[in-house]
Structures are given as C-alpha cells and as structure tokens.
Scaffold this active site. Sequence first.
Site, PDB file in Angstrom:
ATOM      1  CG  HIS A 495      33.987  43.647  50.433  1.00 43.25           C
ATOM      2  ND1 HIS A 495      33.496  42.552  49.751  1.00 43.25           N
ATOM      3  CD2 HIS A 495      34.585  44.432  49.498  1.00 43.25           C
ATOM      4  CE1 HIS A 495      33.793  42.667  48.468  1.00 43.25           C
ATOM      5  NE2 HIS A 495      34.452  43.802  48.287  1.00 43.25           N
ATOM      6  CG  HIS A 533      31.345  42.377  45.096  1.00 41.79           C
ATOM      7  ND1 HIS A 533      32.708  42.407  44.968  1.00 41.79           N
ATOM      8  CD2 HIS A 533      30.976  41.109  44.778  1.00 41.79           C
ATOM      9  CE1 HIS A 533      33.155  41.225  44.578  1.00 41.79           C
ATOM     10  NE2 HIS A 533      32.105  40.411  44.458  1.00 41.79           N
TER      11      HIS A 533
END
Length: 553
Positions: A495, A533
């Site tokens: 990420h 997320h």
Amino acid sequence: MEATEADYIIVGGGLAGCALASRIHHGNPSLRVLVIEAGTDPSGNPLVTTPMGGLTLTGSELDWAYTSLPQSQTNNRVHTNNAGKVLGGGSVINYGGWSRGDPADYDEWARVVGDPRWSYAGLLPFFRRSESYFDSKADPEKYGFSGPMHVTSVLASDPNRKYGLRQAIRDAWTELGVKYNPDPSESLSGLSDYLENWRNGLRQPSTLAYGLGGVQVLTNAMVHRVVFSTVDVGQPIASAVLLADGRLIAASKEIILSAGTFRTPQILMLSGIGPPATLSKHNVPQIYDAPQVGQNLFDHFAHFQFWKIRNPEKGLAIGSPLWKDPALFKGMPCDWAVNESIPLHILDPAVQADNQLASRSGKEYNLSLLHPSRSYVETTILYAPAGATNLPMNGKYIASSVMLCLPTSRGSVTISSASPTDPPVIDSNYYDTNADRVSLIHGTRRILEALLNTSAGKAYIETEAAPPGFPVLDTKATDMEIDARIRAAGISHKHAAGSAAMGTVLGNDLRVKGVQGLRVVDASILPVPVGGHPQATLYAIAEQAAELILQSS
C-alpha cells in the site's frame, strides 16, 4: 492508427488512471482521452477476475515487483514492492479488500494542505459516487448505491458463504473487549465485517468496472518523460510525452501522471522536475527545482503469522476435503477486520523518543498523526496459509496479518540513471520509528492473546507455526522477541504512497508545482497515511480529480 495527439494524456492505466479516464470521457465525450500503459492488456486472462487471481498474479509477469534497497531496520532484507504492470494496475493483482480510512485520517490530510476538499466530508460524495454498497438499508448520506465498484460483505455475497471459524474469531476478539462495529464509515475502531469489491464471486479490476469505451488505450508503451514547451513569460507547459521507443504524443490540454507511487516520481525526475543534485548527477536538464519529489514515501508495513488449527478435520481452512461449497470461494476466505488504537501508556513514550530523535537528526516525522483515539493497526485472519513458503495448503493452517495503518517512518524513491527502463531506487525505510515499532509489537501481542489466550481461540488454535529457524511465539513472548520476529519477517502490505505529495510537490488541485498542464492522480499524492485498504481512497481521489479536470476543461 495510433494517436499522435490527444486532449488529455493519462500516463499509467492503473487503478486510478482507468477510473479517471472513464470519468473524463463520460463527463465530456467530445474530449480525446488517451491512456498510455507500460504493461499489457489482460483481456482474455481469466485470472484477472477469477477467485484467488490476485494471489496468483502477484509476482507474475503482470507485476513490476520492484525491489528495495537492503533495509537496516529489517535485518538488511531486500523487500519486494508489488505494482501492477498491466492495464488496471494494482486492481488486477490485489486481493480485493475494501475499507475507507478513519474520517480523522482525511481531516488530517485536509489540515496539512489547508483545503477542506480533501477532508472526509469533502471526499464523501466521491466515496459514494464510486461504490455500489451491498446494504440497501445503509444510510445514503454515507454510502453510494449506483457506482461502478460493487462492495460486499462475506455473507451478503452469498448466504451459504459460512466459514467455520467465523463465530470463534468474533468470540475471541469479544473476550478481549473488542466491540462489534456495524458501520465503519464513522470510525474504523472495533470488529467489522471484512468488505471486498467482488461481484458475483468475481474480482473487479478498474478497467472492467469503470469501462474504457470511447477512451483510446495504448499498451506496452513506456513513457520516458514529459516534454515541456518554453514560453517567454511564465512557467514551462507540459505539451507532450516522449515514449521510450522515441514516439512523441502531444497533449492539447493536460498530461496526468497516474503511474503509481514508484513510477510517478521517476517520470517527474526524468522530466526534469526533482532534486537538483539528483538531476545533475544523471545529466537530466532541470525544468523545476522540486526537492520533495520522491520523498515522504510510506507504506502499510505488516507482520504476517501462521497458525496450526487444533481440529482440521472440521474443514476450517482451504485445502480441507470438506472445503467444497463454491460459495466459500466467492471472495477472500476472511470474515473480520479488527481496527484498534494503541494504549496511551505505550504510545506516548515512543512519540516523545521520536520527537527527540527528529530534533537531533533533522529527520521529519509526521507525529501529528499520533493520537490514541485513532486506529493504528488492522488485524485480519485468513483461512489459508497464504504467503507461507513452508506450510502446505492442506486445511491445517491459517494466517493472520497485523497491518500498521498510520506509519511515521518515511522512505524515498529516486532514479539510478536517465533511462526509463532502469527501475526506480526504493529506500522503503520500514519500521524506523519507535512509534511504528511499539504499534506493531502491541498489535502482534493482541493477536497472540486472541488466538492463544481466550477460550474461543484456544478451542480452535493449537499453536503459532513459526517460520523456519525461529522460536514459536506465544503470550509469554517479550517485546524483544516480538520485535526480533517483525524485523526478520515483516513485509509490506503493498500500500505504498506519498512520493509526490500534495502540499509539497503538488498543489491542492493536483497540479505539479512550477509547471503548467501537468497533474498527478494516484497514491503518490497522499501527504499523510490513511488507514484502511487504499482502493476506496484511490477511487475517491480519481472521482474528485475527474471533476476538477472537467471543471477546468
């Protein structure tokens, strides 16, 4: 015939680039929009949408799989930084997890850049615009129901998708005092249903969900640099892109970089926008002195562990002979996401130590993010030993992830040469601050307690399955023992963000400072970490960017 000119050129057909191109085209079909993608078009590849495709495609020919420099904080290991080398980008190779960050995460972003458009309230219309939320009874002020991205929970995807550990995992966290949170839009804190962007058991890459009809797409085409036209008065104007093969494609309105956290700063530097010393070292003519290009890199560093099931004959994990119902494969085999803060007595000393180090060394950590009411770690349990190289997928093992949501460690991205085909140089600098270390150690201790020291956990979990050569961790493990494991085994949650940040490299309208006609729309724009997320946030960014661009077209 391939285009030699377009109104808007989007460099990078990844998650954000495809969504952005689609929205610009549908907002004004008369505009000529061109997406240039260095990777391939995956049309016809069934793994792009089929169950577990992300697990298979990560590390494949559709993944750049950039490597970092050896990292001193993690035993000098070289880390893999996955990034989609394919039309659809990360949405093709990711695992489909879907969650917004805490509202306070976006409010901090807005505070840092001084612009309420990037607060939670400012982004909320774009969260709604991007999604089609599964619960028709949910608050329409918080959720969208007609967007291209279908968002579902485990049981909403199929009522027969009932994993055997669902109730036990919930009970274990409840024993530890974690409360059920039915609406994580207001706050991530607590135990919530794991949400994902699967639809009818299939994954949804951005190129398919948003659609690129009416958009010209050029794949297998690497961009070398942005070309600027000079004017007598004013700033240089981005007027074209030069491909690695020498082709030149002009843009009559704007060029938008959506090449991702690692490639976008590389293209900026190759185009002459970056730190002067770096540009001079590689004989790149300077267009604009931008020392923050490639700085501020951060990622959701994580500690993955594996666990041996006490009664595998009950069919509790993938690989069991009893794991046959097709409903069980309609998404990731995971029921819950648990988001927690770090106790003040643990966090405060770490923050103070980091402040002292920062003042002595000149490093800058965004410690304003550290507030004990926010979610610092997310814990998920996957009913398969995904990622374990030493454990069979035979129904006897499961995995857990403790993800650092608000890292204060900062790394960098730079170039190794003036060639676009040489990969960027990535110094991830994971796990560098005391705050990050105490957060991941505390998160690891919580999963040890949940699975090994609650009645619900002990009924189903026998022991941790330690990596080869390492002692098994249990609830008696010391902070030093947990820290040693994290340094040896911790990895990125893929990420990465922040390397062309708003407020330093970009203005609040996503325009690159110092030049005209050039914007950035991808994860590199984030000035501060955001929990959850990243998909939901990136689609909201693309939605707001499209509106900004259409308003100025």
